[in-house]
Design an enzyme around this catalytic site. Sequence first.
Site, short mmCIF file in Angstrom:
data_model
loop_
_atom_site.label_atom_id
_atom_site.label_comp_id
_atom_site.label_asym_id
_atom_site.label_seq_id
_atom_site.Cartn_x
_atom_site.Cartn_y
_atom_site.Cartn_z
N GLY A 178 -8.89 11.88 0.19
CA GLY A 178 -7.63 12.53 -0.12
C GLY A 178 -6.64 12.50 1.02
O GLY A 178 -6.74 11.66 1.92
N ARG A 223 -16.18 11.91 12.86
CA ARG A 223 -16.86 10.67 12.44
C ARG A 223 -17.52 9.90 13.57
O ARG A 223 -18.59 9.31 13.38
CB ARG A 223 -15.85 9.74 11.78
CG ARG A 223 -15.46 10.21 10.45
CD ARG A 223 -14.46 9.30 9.84
NE ARG A 223 -14.19 9.80 8.51
CZ ARG A 223 -13.24 9.36 7.72
NH1 ARG A 223 -12.46 8.40 8.13
NH2 ARG A 223 -13.07 9.87 6.53
N GLY A 272 0.84 -1.20 0.00
CA GLY A 272 0.00 0.00 0.00
C GLY A 272 0.87 1.26 0.00
O GLY A 272 2.08 1.20 -0.28
N THR A 303 -5.34 1.44 0.54
CA THR A 303 -4.83 2.60 -0.19
C THR A 303 -5.59 2.79 -1.50
O THR A 303 -6.03 3.89 -1.83
CB THR A 303 -3.32 2.42 -0.48
OG1 THR A 303 -2.64 2.35 0.76
CG2 THR A 303 -2.78 3.58 -1.31
N HIS A 341 -16.92 4.22 9.89
CA HIS A 341 -17.27 5.28 8.96
C HIS A 341 -18.78 5.43 8.97
O HIS A 341 -19.50 4.43 8.87
CB HIS A 341 -16.77 4.97 7.54
CG HIS A 341 -16.77 6.18 6.66
ND1 HIS A 341 -17.92 6.72 6.16
CD2 HIS A 341 -15.75 6.95 6.24
CE1 HIS A 341 -17.60 7.80 5.44
NE2 HIS A 341 -16.29 7.95 5.47
N GLN A 357 -10.84 7.43 -1.09
CA GLN A 357 -11.50 8.33 -2.03
C GLN A 357 -11.13 9.79 -1.75
O GLN A 357 -10.65 10.51 -2.60
CB GLN A 357 -13.02 8.18 -1.88
CG GLN A 357 -13.54 6.81 -2.23
CD GLN A 357 -15.04 6.69 -1.96
OE1 GLN A 357 -15.66 7.56 -1.35
NE2 GLN A 357 -15.62 5.61 -2.44
N LEU A 399 -3.51 8.64 5.27
CA LEU A 399 -2.58 8.51 4.14
C LEU A 399 -1.34 9.37 4.40
O LEU A 399 -0.22 8.98 4.08
CB LEU A 399 -3.26 8.91 2.83
CG LEU A 399 -4.15 7.82 2.22
CD1 LEU A 399 -4.97 8.36 1.07
CD2 LEU A 399 -3.32 6.62 1.76
N ASP A 419 -3.25 -8.80 10.05
CA ASP A 419 -2.15 -9.78 10.12
C ASP A 419 -0.90 -9.20 10.78
O ASP A 419 -0.24 -9.87 11.58
CB ASP A 419 -1.75 -10.27 8.72
CG ASP A 419 -2.89 -10.98 8.01
OD1 ASP A 419 -4.00 -11.04 8.56
OD2 ASP A 419 -2.65 -11.47 6.89
C1 LIG Z 1 -12.77 2.86 1.41
C2 LIG Z 1 -11.68 3.60 2.14
C3 LIG Z 1 -11.51 4.96 1.94
C4 LIG Z 1 -10.49 5.65 2.61
N1 LIG Z 1 -10.30 6.99 2.36
C5 LIG Z 1 -9.24 7.62 2.91
C6 LIG Z 1 -8.94 8.96 2.57
O1 LIG Z 1 -9.62 9.57 1.74
N2 LIG Z 1 -7.86 9.55 3.16
C7 LIG Z 1 -7.07 8.90 4.06
O2 LIG Z 1 -6.11 9.48 4.57
N3 LIG Z 1 -7.33 7.62 4.40
C8 LIG Z 1 -8.38 6.97 3.83
N4 LIG Z 1 -8.62 5.66 4.16
C9 LIG Z 1 -7.67 4.98 5.04
C10 LIG Z 1 -6.39 4.71 4.25
O3 LIG Z 1 -6.72 4.36 2.93
C11 LIG Z 1 -5.57 3.59 4.87
O4 LIG Z 1 -5.36 3.86 6.24
C12 LIG Z 1 -4.21 3.48 4.19
O5 LIG Z 1 -4.37 3.38 2.79
C13 LIG Z 1 -3.47 2.27 4.71
O6 LIG Z 1 -2.33 2.10 3.91
P1 LIG Z 1 -1.29 0.97 4.28
O7 LIG Z 1 -0.18 1.12 3.31
O8 LIG Z 1 -0.99 1.03 5.72
O9 LIG Z 1 -2.09 -0.41 4.05
P2 LIG Z 1 -2.95 -0.95 2.81
O10 LIG Z 1 -3.07 0.03 1.72
O11 LIG Z 1 -4.21 -1.51 3.37
O12 LIG Z 1 -2.04 -2.15 2.27
C14 LIG Z 1 -1.83 -3.30 3.04
C15 LIG Z 1 -0.92 -4.24 2.27
O13 LIG Z 1 -0.46 -5.26 3.16
C16 LIG Z 1 -0.57 -6.52 2.53
N5 LIG Z 1 -0.70 -7.56 3.56
C17 LIG Z 1 -1.56 -7.63 4.61
N6 LIG Z 1 -1.35 -8.74 5.31
C18 LIG Z 1 -0.35 -9.41 4.71
C19 LIG Z 1 0.31 -10.65 4.95
N7 LIG Z 1 -0.03 -11.47 5.96
N8 LIG Z 1 1.30 -11.04 4.11
C20 LIG Z 1 1.66 -10.27 3.05
N9 LIG Z 1 1.08 -9.07 2.78
C21 LIG Z 1 0.08 -8.65 3.60
C22 LIG Z 1 -1.80 -6.37 1.65
O14 LIG Z 1 -1.84 -7.37 0.66
C23 LIG Z 1 -1.57 -4.96 1.11
O15 LIG Z 1 -0.65 -5.02 0.04
C24 LIG Z 1 -9.64 4.96 3.50
C25 LIG Z 1 -9.81 3.59 3.70
C26 LIG Z 1 -10.82 2.90 3.02
C27 LIG Z 1 -10.97 1.43 3.22
#
Ligand SMILES: Cc1cc2nc3c(=O)[nH]c(=O)nc-3n(C[C@H](O)[C@H](O)[C@H](O)COP(=O)(O)OP(=O)(O)OC[C@H]3O[C@@H](n4cnc5c(N)ncnc54)[C@H](O)[C@@H]3O)c2cc1C
Length: 547
Positions: free
Chosen positions: A50, A287, A15, A44, A241, A48, A389, A220
């Site tokens: 930002g 929220r 992500g 990620t 949400h 939607q 983000l 995880d």
């Molecule tokens: C619908 C929605 C809308 C959102 N809108 C916003 C927004 O507008 N602004 C904002 O700031 N935040 C928003 N958020 C929150 C934000 O998107 C997330 O907090 C952020 O993207 C998390 O990023 P990350 O890189 O930590 O994890 P993620 O993007 O969730 O990526 C996790 C990664 O870890 C991998 N993974 C997980 N477990 C394992 C495992 N056991 N082995 C190998 N790989 C694994 C997955 O495959 C994935 O590749 C939103 C969330 C959602 C669901």
Amino acid sequence: MFDSKSYDVLVIGSGAAGLTLALKLAHIAKIAVLSKVSLTEGSTFYAQGGISAVLDAQDSIESHISDTLDAGGGLCDEEIVKLTVSYGKRSIDWLREQGVAFTEEQLATGEKQLHLNREGGHSHRRIVHATDATGKAVSLSLINQAKAHPNIQLFENHNVINLITTHKLGLPEQKILGAYVLDTQHNTIKPIAARIVVLASGGASKVYFYSTNPHIATGDGIALAWRAGCRISNMEFMQFHPTCLYHPSARSFLISEAVRGEGAKLVLPDGSKFMHRYDAREELAPRDIVARAIDNEMKIHGADCVYLDISHKPADFIREHFPTIYQQCLAFDIDITQQPIPVVPAAHYTCGGVLTDSYARTDIPGLYAIGEVACTGLHGANRMASNSLLECLVFAERAAQDILKKLPTLPSKTLTLPEWDDSQVIDSDEEVVVSHNWDELRRFMWDYVGIVRTNKRLSRAMRRLDLLKEEIAEYYTHFRVTGDLLELRSLVIVAELIVRSAQQRKESRGLHYTQDYPDLDDSQPPQNTVLTPTNFDASCALNVPPR
Ligand SMILES: Cc1cc2nc3c(=O)[nH]c(=O)nc-3n(C[C@H](O)[C@H](O)[C@H](O)COP(=O)(O)OP(=O)(O)OC[C@H]3O[C@@H](n4cnc5c(N)ncnc54)[C@H](O)[C@@H]3O)c2cc1C
């Protein structure tokens, strides 16, 4: 399929957090990035609204700090908030350098500048966005950059089973050594050795029946860190949400906060407004307040959902500002330019997680946690919209700064790790146990540990968890691991951490609301909930050593 090569840095997650870190280290280190399924399948991609950053002349760093602290219910770490907010502009600049095309607006002078949205809790317009599909734009740009880099290897369908530490191998001086990984396409398990391991595995909202998160969000990373011996903090603060589309075929589709930011009103089935009865900020209240208000109104009126109405705005404005939401709703025969959108609250964001310091370091030397899996102190008891983000980008950069300093001091060779031994296990003959337990867990978490909690409901949930833990441990000991079993094993640990944290908090604060203690406890300074995996409590029954 991977060979058993070792890497300088193993990043678990593709992500915003994981890929940012990989790109910031790739000039100097050999990096493997793992994704449990496809590279895009994480929260990620689905974001939607930002990313928050102070870019407007009327706005200020102080105001962003103050809004974040205000939302966080007295539990934000002020230094971490200041640090994160001060990295806002450079984080956006860096994303633009990676090719992310954020939405711009034209000034009267003909010049262009970034268009900024406003969202709940923010007292200024400060949300940088790519129309209403910001996460997709960020995700695709970072994946392209990572694919093009010769030092980054990307592995899809690679699911981490356990972290490997010196202590787990019976060696002195605790440090990280790598991880056992299941290649779900080829059904093979291999150790991957690394000098540094980074958890960037996202949140845990799939522990609830209704969630806006993609399927991978099973916590995880939190479970992996807990089983390896890391402290976990503030798990009672799960954010719901307020507005997820209510439609039988669209359980996880989010109606972004930006829709309320542009003037949408929440109404009951009879068309009457209600938010003015809960908060002076009405639809723009944080929220947790909006989600609880909707939950309460649904219970009072026995309604299946409430409605979000933006149809008073010009149709062209709606289609231009919210093209994805417009199209998605239209696919379910809901024309948002003409009619209100049926919505319900759903689990959305994990504020707690693996406890880290300001460089994303965990309790285990060489193990870092960034993004939603971590608890940095930024969100406190409640995350403000679009700060997450930003947190991914900032703490990826902070971790990279520390890793760049650390790598030259670490031995250049990794240890040869023992192969995974599954000679004592057989293929499962009853997959139904896993699917049944998945379903049961998520249902009782929704009913007993959801938006409004009580002591009784928490105890009920704990009793069920004890049973499930036993069954899952037995299953894990006898049968070959599968992706579903691994996720269930994570979910049951995460659920227990949430319930235990909620039981410890004898007050209502931020996202944690309990009818037994409905007020803030201001008799003492606000406390974080920190759980320590002391010499193998219940959840370690699941920590069957490497076979
Ligand atoms: C619908 C929605 C809308 C959102 N809108 C916003 C927004 O507008 N602004 C904002 O700031 N935040 C928003 N958020 C929150 C934000 O998107 C997330 O907090 C952020 O993207 C998390 O990023 P990350 O890189 O930590 O994890 P993620 O993007 O969730 O990526 C996790 C990664 O870890 C991998 N993974 C997980 N477990 C394992 C495992 N056991 N082995 C190998 N790989 C694994 C997955 O495959 C994935 O590749 C939103 C969330 C959602 C669901």
